[in-house]
Design a protein around this motif. Sequence first.
Motif, mmCIF file in Angstrom:
data_model
loop_
_atom_site.group_PDB
_atom_site.id
_atom_site.type_symbol
_atom_site.label_atom_id
_atom_site.label_comp_id
_atom_site.label_asym_id
_atom_site.label_seq_id
_atom_site.Cartn_x
_atom_site.Cartn_y
_atom_site.Cartn_z
ATOM 1 N N ASP A 30 51.134 50.625 35.814
ATOM 2 C CA ASP A 30 50.115 51.196 35.015
ATOM 3 C C ASP A 30 49.850 52.638 35.755
ATOM 4 N N GLN A 32 47.732 54.742 35.086
ATOM 5 C CA GLN A 32 46.197 55.155 35.006
ATOM 6 C C GLN A 32 45.375 54.132 35.798
ATOM 7 N N PHE A 33 46.099 53.206 36.533
ATOM 8 C CA PHE A 33 45.011 52.229 37.382
ATOM 9 C C PHE A 33 44.303 53.295 38.459
ATOM 10 N N PRO A 34 43.046 53.082 38.454
ATOM 11 C CA PRO A 34 42.238 53.561 39.607
ATOM 12 C C PRO A 34 42.797 53.147 41.230
ATOM 13 N N SER A 37 40.388 53.133 44.244
ATOM 14 C CA SER A 37 39.109 52.498 44.037
ATOM 15 C C SER A 37 38.718 51.389 44.809
ATOM 16 N N GLU A 42 33.816 49.740 38.695
ATOM 17 C CA GLU A 42 35.013 50.807 38.230
ATOM 18 C C GLU A 42 36.397 50.058 37.777
ATOM 19 N N LEU A 43 36.688 49.328 38.592
ATOM 20 C CA LEU A 43 37.913 48.523 38.271
ATOM 21 C C LEU A 43 37.718 47.487 37.393
ATOM 22 N N SER A 45 35.484 47.587 34.829
ATOM 23 C CA SER A 45 35.461 48.357 33.509
ATOM 24 C C SER A 45 36.716 48.888 33.131
ATOM 25 N N TYR A 46 37.544 49.482 33.949
ATOM 26 C CA TYR A 46 38.831 50.094 33.654
ATOM 27 C C TYR A 46 39.768 48.822 33.156
ATOM 28 N N ASP A 50 40.666 49.458 29.406
ATOM 29 C CA ASP A 50 41.870 50.299 29.232
ATOM 30 C C ASP A 50 43.018 49.640 29.696
#
Length: 72
Positions: A30, A32-34, A37, A42-43, A45-46, A50
């Motif tokens: 992935d 786009q993975f943060p 973080s 944040e994680l 929610s992602y 997403d």
Amino acid sequence: MRRSFYHYLMTLRAPKKTEESQFANDAAKDIQFPKQSEDYHELSSYLEMDADYLTNMHIFDELWEKYVENNK
């Protein structure tokens, strides 16, 4: 030094298919993975909004607890 959740997650990648290793393998793909973080909200929610590869958020919650425990 604290490491990101992604860095911790990457230590769980494996060819055998446990829920945890599958999550780690999918997150590795992935782009786009943060990756930097260290923030639960944040994680989560992602992953909820997403990421279509995590079928059950309890997997993330369990790994988050282990991550926190390992980073004390």
